[in-house]
Design an enzyme around this catalytic site. Sequence first.
Site, PDB file in Angstrom:
ATOM      1  N   ARG A 209     121.725  64.664 -14.227  1.00  0.00           N
ATOM      2  CA  ARG A 209     121.810  64.739 -12.763  1.00  0.00           C
ATOM      3  C   ARG A 209     120.486  64.316 -12.148  1.00  0.00           C
ATOM      4  O   ARG A 209     119.423  64.481 -12.737  1.00  0.00           O
ATOM      5  CB  ARG A 209     122.141  66.155 -12.307  1.00  0.00           C
TER       6      ARG A 209
ATOM      7  N   LYS B 189     122.118  73.722 -12.799  1.00  0.00           N
ATOM      8  CA  LYS B 189     123.277  74.031 -11.956  1.00  0.00           C
ATOM      9  C   LYS B 189     124.160  75.120 -12.552  1.00  0.00           C
ATOM     10  O   LYS B 189     124.610  76.032 -11.856  1.00  0.00           O
ATOM     11  CB  LYS B 189     124.099  72.754 -11.732  1.00  0.00           C
TER      12      LYS B 189
ATOM     13  N   ARG C  70     125.521  58.593 -13.110  1.00  0.00           N
ATOM     14  CA  ARG C  70     126.135  59.654 -13.932  1.00  0.00           C
ATOM     15  C   ARG C  70     127.628  59.390 -14.106  1.00  0.00           C
ATOM     16  O   ARG C  70     128.178  59.551 -15.199  1.00  0.00           O
ATOM     17  CB  ARG C  70     125.870  60.988 -13.245  1.00  0.00           C
TER      18      ARG C  70
ATOM     19  N   HIS D 246     128.775  70.089 -17.955  1.00  0.00           N
ATOM     20  CA  HIS D 246     129.804  70.774 -17.181  1.00  0.00           C
ATOM     21  C   HIS D 246     130.185  72.083 -17.869  1.00  0.00           C
ATOM     22  O   HIS D 246     130.120  72.194 -19.090  1.00  0.00           O
ATOM     23  CB  HIS D 246     131.048  69.892 -17.028  1.00  0.00           C
TER      24      HIS D 246
ATOM     25  N   TYR E 204     135.713  63.195 -12.399  1.00  0.00           N
ATOM     26  CA  TYR E 204     135.610  61.841 -12.954  1.00  0.00           C
ATOM     27  C   TYR E 204     136.960  61.330 -13.448  1.00  0.00           C
ATOM     28  O   TYR E 204     137.030  60.474 -14.319  1.00  0.00           O
ATOM     29  CB  TYR E 204     134.611  61.827 -14.119  1.00  0.00           C
TER      30      TYR E 204
END
Length: 389
Positions: free
Chosen positions: A208, A249, A330, A353, A363
Site C-alpha cells: 500500500r 491497516k 497495487r 488482506h 479486485y
Amino acid sequence: MTKRRSRGDGGLHWDEKRQRWIATANLGFHPSGKRIVKRGSGKTKTEAKNKLKEVLRDHEDGLAIAPTNYTGKDAVTDWLTYGLVGIDPSTAKTCAILSQTHVIPPLGARKLRDLSAEDVDRWLAAKAKTLSTRTLQAIHSCLNRAVKRAMARDKVKRNVVELCSVPQGRAGRPSKALAFAQAEAVLKGAEGTSMYAYIVVALLTGARTEELRALTWDHVFLKGKPDVDPPQPPHIAVWRSVRRGGDTKTRKSRRTLALPERCVEALWQQFEDQGWDRLAAGDRWEEHGLVFASAMGKPLDAANVRRAFRQALKGIAGINADEWTPRELRHSFVSLLSDRGVPLEVISRLVGHSGTAVTEEVYRKQIRPVIQTGAVVMDGIFGADPQRP
C-alpha cells in the site's frame, strides 16, 4: 362563574414583549428555597397550554428540557470541536470538510428539535445525485454522531438521523489495473525519475502507498539473511504505515515480503541516490530513516506521491497520467499475479488482506481462478533489468 385555579396550578398570561401566551406551573421549591416554575409558550392559549404539558411530561420522566434555539449547526460544530478528540488528525480534517461542505449549509439553520426523518431523507436524496455512496455514508455518519452527542447532552430528545438509511449514490470511478505491456512501459518510462524505485516496489510487491511512505531502511534487507536456517532471500518487513500510531491497516497487513530481483536493484539505486541527496542538502537534511523521502529527507504525504507519480508517467505511450493513481499499482500487482496463475488465497496474503473476501470484492475484475507465488512469479514476469550490469 369561572372556577378559580387552585394554589400552585400556575397561570396563563399574555407577554406583550414576546407577543406570546405564557402558561406556567409551580412545582414546589428547590432545596435552595427557589420556586420551581415550568413554562410553555405559544401564539395561542391552547398552544401555550399544550407546550406546558410537554414540559411537565418531560419533567415527570426525568428528562432535561431540550433548548428551543439549538440548531443543527450548533450540534455539528460542538461535535467537531469536542467529539473528535484522540482520533487521527487527517480523519478529523476529513470530517470537518465533509460537515462544512455537505451538512451545515443545508441543515445547519434547522432547529435540532424540529429536525425530522423526512428532512434527513430529503437531504440524503438530494446529495445522492452528485455524491458517491461512500461519501453519502460518511456525511450521514457525521450528522448521526453529532446528533447522538447532542442527545446525550439533553439538547434533543431523540436521534432521527439514526432512523434514516443511506440511499445509493453515484458510481465512483472504478479502479484500473495495468496490463503487462502497460506495466513494462511504465517501468521503462519511469527510469531516471525520483519515483522509479517507488513504482518498481509498489508494482512488484503490491504494498500500500501508506506502507511504502512509512518504510524505513532498517526494515529493508537487500542482501537477505543467508546465515539463518533456512536462509532468507532479500526482503522488506511491512510492519508500519503512516496511520496513527504507525500500525498497519489490519493485523494481517503486518507481513514480510520477498523482493523480486528488479526491486533489489531499484532499491540499491535508491539508497545511492538518497546518499547524494543527503550530501547536497547538508545541514538542511532531516534524517527519518525513510526509504522514500523528499530531497530534504522529509516524509512524503499522499499528494506528494500522487503528483510525482503522475509526473513520472507523463509522456509514456498509451498512458494518460492524469487518470492513474499510485494505489492502482497495487491493483495491477493483483491482476498480474492472477493472470499468471496465483491462487486467490496467496494473493490475499501477499497484499495483506484479512481474508479472501476483501481481495475478491475490491479486485474482482482482475481475479481469475488459478495456482502459484509472489516474488518468484514477478521475476518470471519482468526478470532483472536487462540494461543494468
